[in-house]
Design a protein around this motif. Structure first.
Motif, PDB file in Angstrom:
ATOM      1  N   ASN A 364       0.820  -1.210   0.000  1.00  0.00           N
ATOM      2  CA  ASN A 364       0.000   0.000   0.000  1.00  0.00           C
ATOM      3  C   ASN A 364       0.855   1.261   0.000  1.00  0.00           C
ATOM      4  OD1 ASN A 364      -2.409  -1.378  -0.052  1.00  0.00           O
ATOM      5  ND2 ASN A 364      -2.770  -1.253   2.146  1.00  0.00           N
ATOM      6  N   LEU A 365       1.896   1.269   0.818  1.00  0.00           N
ATOM      7  CA  LEU A 365       2.744   2.458   0.902  1.00  0.00           C
ATOM      8  C   LEU A 365       3.551   2.655  -0.376  1.00  0.00           C
ATOM      9  CD1 LEU A 365       4.019   2.124   4.583  1.00  0.00           C
ATOM     10  CD2 LEU A 365       2.211   3.604   3.719  1.00  0.00           C
ATOM     11  N   GLU A 407      -2.949  12.969  10.765  1.00  0.00           N
ATOM     12  CA  GLU A 407      -3.809  12.108  11.576  1.00  0.00           C
ATOM     13  C   GLU A 407      -5.163  11.897  10.912  1.00  0.00           C
ATOM     14  OE1 GLU A 407      -2.887  10.378  14.146  1.00  0.00           O
ATOM     15  OE2 GLU A 407      -0.884  11.234  13.956  1.00  0.00           O
ATOM     16  N   ARG A 408      -5.679  12.896  10.224  1.00  0.00           N
ATOM     17  CA  ARG A 408      -6.977  12.742   9.569  1.00  0.00           C
ATOM     18  C   ARG A 408      -6.904  11.721   8.442  1.00  0.00           C
ATOM     19  NH1 ARG A 408     -10.160  14.894   5.444  1.00  0.00           N
ATOM     20  NH2 ARG A 408      -8.360  15.953   4.545  1.00  0.00           N
ATOM     21  N   LEU A 409      -5.768  11.686   7.732  1.00  0.00           N
ATOM     22  CA  LEU A 409      -5.641  10.761   6.603  1.00  0.00           C
ATOM     23  C   LEU A 409      -5.526   9.307   7.043  1.00  0.00           C
ATOM     24  CD1 LEU A 409      -3.252  12.705   4.211  1.00  0.00           C
ATOM     25  CD2 LEU A 409      -5.684  12.275   3.930  1.00  0.00           C
ATOM     26  N   LYS A 410      -5.244   9.067   8.323  1.00  0.00           N
ATOM     27  CA  LYS A 410      -5.164   7.686   8.806  1.00  0.00           C
ATOM     28  C   LYS A 410      -6.538   7.089   9.071  1.00  0.00           C
ATOM     29  CE  LYS A 410      -0.679   8.392  11.062  1.00  0.00           C
ATOM     30  NZ  LYS A 410       0.059   8.336  12.347  1.00  0.00           N
ATOM     31  N   ARG A 411      -7.570   7.908   9.025  1.00  0.00           N
ATOM     32  CA  ARG A 411      -8.920   7.405   9.242  1.00  0.00           C
ATOM     33  C   ARG A 411      -9.490   6.835   7.956  1.00  0.00           C
ATOM     34  NH1 ARG A 411      -9.405  12.359  12.344  1.00  0.00           N
ATOM     35  NH2 ARG A 411     -10.622  13.308  10.661  1.00  0.00           N
ATOM     36  N   PRO A 412     -10.400   5.861   8.043  1.00  0.00           N
ATOM     37  CA  PRO A 412     -10.959   5.251   6.824  1.00  0.00           C
ATOM     38  C   PRO A 412     -11.741   6.257   5.985  1.00  0.00           C
ATOM     39  CG  PRO A 412     -11.386   3.884   8.757  1.00  0.00           C
ATOM     40  CD  PRO A 412     -10.854   5.180   9.256  1.00  0.00           C
ATOM     41  N   PHE A 413     -11.697   6.050   4.670  1.00  0.00           N
ATOM     42  CA  PHE A 413     -12.467   6.822   3.693  1.00  0.00           C
ATOM     43  C   PHE A 413     -12.127   8.309   3.739  1.00  0.00           C
ATOM     44  CE2 PHE A 413     -15.177   3.351   5.362  1.00  0.00           C
ATOM     45  CZ  PHE A 413     -15.163   2.520   4.250  1.00  0.00           C
ATOM     46  N   THR A 414     -10.845   8.609   3.974  1.00  0.00           N
ATOM     47  CA  THR A 414     -10.395   9.996   4.049  1.00  0.00           C
ATOM     48  C   THR A 414      -9.338  10.223   2.983  1.00  0.00           C
ATOM     49  OG1 THR A 414     -10.779  10.015   6.430  1.00  0.00           O
ATOM     50  CG2 THR A 414      -9.451  11.784   5.535  1.00  0.00           C
ATOM     51  N   ARG A 420      -1.364  14.616  -3.865  1.00  0.00           N
ATOM     52  CA  ARG A 420      -0.778  13.592  -2.999  1.00  0.00           C
ATOM     53  C   ARG A 420      -1.659  12.362  -2.937  1.00  0.00           C
ATOM     54  NH1 ARG A 420       3.957  11.831  -1.060  1.00  0.00           N
ATOM     55  NH2 ARG A 420       3.155   9.742  -0.948  1.00  0.00           N
ATOM     56  N   THR A 421      -2.977  12.534  -2.910  1.00  0.00           N
ATOM     57  CA  THR A 421      -3.865  11.393  -2.800  1.00  0.00           C
ATOM     58  C   THR A 421      -4.762  11.222  -3.994  1.00  0.00           C
ATOM     59  OG1 THR A 421      -5.474  12.774  -1.657  1.00  0.00           O
ATOM     60  CG2 THR A 421      -3.930  11.556  -0.289  1.00  0.00           C
ATOM     61  N   GLY A 422      -5.013  12.256  -4.747  1.00  0.00           N
ATOM     62  CA  GLY A 422      -5.840  12.103  -5.916  1.00  0.00           C
ATOM     63  C   GLY A 422      -7.271  11.763  -5.571  1.00  0.00           C
ATOM     64  N   GLN A 423      -8.020  11.244  -6.543  1.00  0.00           N
ATOM     65  CA  GLN A 423      -9.426  10.925  -6.350  1.00  0.00           C
ATOM     66  C   GLN A 423      -9.706   9.443  -6.486  1.00  0.00           C
ATOM     67  OE1 GLN A 423     -11.752  13.067  -5.401  1.00  0.00           O
ATOM     68  NE2 GLN A 423     -10.263  14.735  -5.367  1.00  0.00           N
ATOM     69  N   SER A 424      -8.721   8.640  -6.869  1.00  0.00           N
ATOM     70  CA  SER A 424      -8.937   7.202  -7.041  1.00  0.00           C
ATOM     71  C   SER A 424      -8.814   6.487  -5.707  1.00  0.00           C
ATOM     72  CB  SER A 424      -7.925   6.625  -8.033  1.00  0.00           C
ATOM     73  OG  SER A 424      -6.619   6.777  -7.535  1.00  0.00           O
ATOM     74  N   GLY A 425      -9.420   5.306  -5.641  1.00  0.00           N
ATOM     75  CA  GLY A 425      -9.367   4.508  -4.427  1.00  0.00           C
ATOM     76  C   GLY A 425     -10.462   4.883  -3.459  1.00  0.00           C
ATOM     77  N   ALA A 426     -10.601   4.054  -2.415  1.00  0.00           N
ATOM     78  CA  ALA A 426     -11.655   4.263  -1.423  1.00  0.00           C
ATOM     79  C   ALA A 426     -11.163   5.004  -0.193  1.00  0.00           C
ATOM     80  CB  ALA A 426     -12.231   2.908  -1.002  1.00  0.00           C
ATOM     81  N   GLY A 427      -9.894   5.402  -0.170  1.00  0.00           N
ATOM     82  CA  GLY A 427      -9.370   6.078   1.009  1.00  0.00           C
ATOM     83  C   GLY A 427      -9.128   5.139   2.172  1.00  0.00           C
ATOM     84  N   LEU A 428      -8.806   3.879   1.872  1.00  0.00           N
ATOM     85  CA  LEU A 428      -8.580   2.897   2.932  1.00  0.00           C
ATOM     86  C   LEU A 428      -7.123   2.479   3.054  1.00  0.00           C
ATOM     87  CD1 LEU A 428     -11.632   0.481   2.485  1.00  0.00           C
ATOM     88  CD2 LEU A 428     -11.217   2.024   4.381  1.00  0.00           C
ATOM     89  N   GLY A 429      -6.274   2.899   2.130  1.00  0.00           N
ATOM     90  CA  GLY A 429      -4.893   2.424   2.143  1.00  0.00           C
ATOM     91  C   GLY A 429      -4.160   2.749   3.427  1.00  0.00           C
ATOM     92  N   LEU A 430      -4.138   4.025   3.830  1.00  0.00           N
ATOM     93  CA  LEU A 430      -3.436   4.412   5.050  1.00  0.00           C
ATOM     94  C   LEU A 430      -4.161   3.901   6.290  1.00  0.00           C
ATOM     95  CD1 LEU A 430      -2.383   8.076   4.210  1.00  0.00           C
ATOM     96  CD2 LEU A 430      -1.112   5.957   3.874  1.00  0.00           C
ATOM     97  N   ALA A 431      -5.506   3.798   6.215  1.00  0.00           N
ATOM     98  CA  ALA A 431      -6.256   3.251   7.354  1.00  0.00           C
ATOM     99  C   ALA A 431      -5.901   1.783   7.575  1.00  0.00           C
ATOM    100  CB  ALA A 431      -7.749   3.406   7.112  1.00  0.00           C
TER     101      ALA A 431
END
Length: 471
Positions: A364-365, A407-414, A420-431
């Motif tokens: 993921n990283l 810290e906010r980016l470590k939460r799911p769906f964020t 840096r993060t773009g719009q693809s994916g569900a926002g679960l990688g860092l979570a």
């Protein structure tokens, strides 16, 4: 021009805020066991001292009367012996009293170094009692040195007048020193009471300590053994309620994982049919390529849901070589011509971890770094041993992440609405990475890299057996 005076600030000169740690400093221990034991110990000690003071105060009057009676008897016997004895044998009588009884007679004023008994409440009480029962002019003094003892004044009247004398008595005749046996038994009683207080407090705090360990295990995604529902009624009820809560959380976790897995499985089936229909529809290559990219994105999102659901289920921890796992992850990307390489890799001791979960975190990283730093920028993996911790760094030269958003980016769906993060994916990688590290008793940090870029750091404890126990 006169400068305005202001309060001094250590922060201005040191760059660090020292007031907050100072406010937190306290002499009291932090654990309930230590605080309650200290409270009980203080109460018991104060109680013993209070009863000792009360006993001494109540005993002072009878003790002074008894000592005064002894002194009066000695003085009367001595006076009668001297008066009735033959004048030629009085010196012999005084010598015999000194040798046999430890009594000495001195004329008034012949003994130097008198010290009035100002601070001795016992001797003052004896002196007052002697003045009531013997003579209002009676005095008691003490001396030190070769002639150390207790001196009591008395007088002998005859036909020629009244002569004043001092009668020296050994202090042990009147003062009763505190026996070592009394001190020993008192100390033993106090220690026994403190031991009983410690056992009582421990019986209360031991279930709380077990509950604390179980709560931390639940926070890491583990399933601890049920707590013993025994002991006092209140503690048994709390343990029962905690076990019910743990069972409810475990059941909800299983249902959540089952629902996520079922939804993800059901979604992949129509995606597969859609990909097949698209290839057989005879569309132009550019349309096929765009639609394939959309299907791949949806498939990756479904895969993230599955990864998030299986973090603490489906895999048992094993003893393995974490450094080899980092090398294998870098080599797998390098074989596909990705700019992923390894830097400094320390030899590590055998550790207990979930290899698939750690490999998923690294993937993921690395994927996140390739997507946002660009596939033309090098990505470096480092693994180092720092005391009792292992650090795995995935470093890139991308745009980085603002520190206030970490810290906010470590939460799911964020996600961040930037490159840096773009719009693809569900926002679960860092979570997924954050939750995996918590399940292993470690931590996940996103740090700015010197010279630009981001360092994604995984920190794992070397002794991770307890943190990665069977869920």
């Amino acid at each position: 021009m006169k400068r305005a005076r202001r309060r001094g600030s250590l922060t201005r000169w040191t760059g660090q805020n020292l007031s907050r740690p100072l406010r937190r400093f306290t002499l009291l221990p932090r654990s309930l066991l230590a605080r309650t034991f200290l409270l009980l110990a203080g109460l018991l000690t104060a109680s013993v001292l209070a009863w000792s003071g009360i006993y001494s105060w109540l005993e002072q009057g009878p003790r002074a009367q008894q000592a005064a009676q002894i002194v009066i008897s000695v003085i009367n016997l001595t006076r009668a012996s001297l008066v009735s004895a033959d004048p030629q044998r009085r010196l012999e009588l005084l010598t015999e009293l000194s040798m046999r009884e430890g009594l000495r007679i001195y004329p008034d004023g012949d003994i130097p170094g008198f010290q009035p008994v100002k601070g001795d409440s016992t001797l003052l009480a004896i002196e007052q009692e002697l003045r009531k029962r013997l003579d209002p002019r009676t005095r008691i003094v003490v001396t030190k040195g070769l002639q150390s003892g207790l001196f009591v004044s008395f007088s002998i009247a005859d036909e020629e007048g009244v002569d004043d004398y001092w009668l020296m008595l050994p202090r042990n005749r009147i003062e009763r020193p505190l026996a070592l046996e009394v001190i020993g038994w008192g100390t033993a009683a106090l220690l026994l009471a403190l031991g009983g207080a410690y056992l009582i407090v421990q019986r209360v705090t031991r279930p709380l300590a077990a509950m604390k360990r179980a709560a931390r295990a639940i926070g890491r995604g583990e399933r601890p053994a049920p707590l013993a529902e025994c002991g006092a009624e209140e503690l048994a009820e709390v343990a029962h309620a905690f076990n019910q809560m743990a069972d409810d959380i475990a059941r909800n976790e299983d249902e959540r994982a089952l629902i996520l897995a079922g939804i993800s499985h059901d979604l992949r089936t129509p995606l597969t049919r859609l990909r097949l229909d698209m290839e057989l529809a005879g569309l132009d290559p550019e349309t096929v390529r765009d639609m394939s990219a959309d299907i791949d994105d949806m498939d990756k999102i479904i895969g993230q849901f599955l990864d998030f659901a299986r973090i603490t289920t489906g895999e048992e921890p094993i003893d393995g070589d974490l450094a080899s796992l980092v090398l294998e992850a870098a080599q797998a990307y390098a074989r596909h011509d990705k700019p992923v390489s390894t830097g400094h890799i320390d030899p590590l001791p055998a550790m207990r971890f979930r290899p698939l979960a750690i490999r998923r975190c690294l993937n993921n990283l690395i994927d996140n770094a390739l997507r946002h730093a660009g596939e033309d920028q090098p990505i470096e993996l480092n693994c180092s041993l720092d005391g009792n911790e292992v650090r795995i760094d995935v470093s890139d030269r991308g745009p980085g992440i603002p520190p206030e958003q970490v810290e906010r980016l470590k939460r799911p769906f964020t996600r961040l609405d930037n490159s840096r993060t773009g719009q693809s994916g569900a926002g679960l990688g860092l979570a997924i990475v954050e939750r995996t590290m918590r399940a292993h008793g470690g931590r996940f940090d996103l740090l700015p890299r010197e010279g630009g870029g981001l360092i994604a750091r995984l920190t794992l404890p070397v002794t991770a057996n307890a943190a990665t126990a069977k869920s």
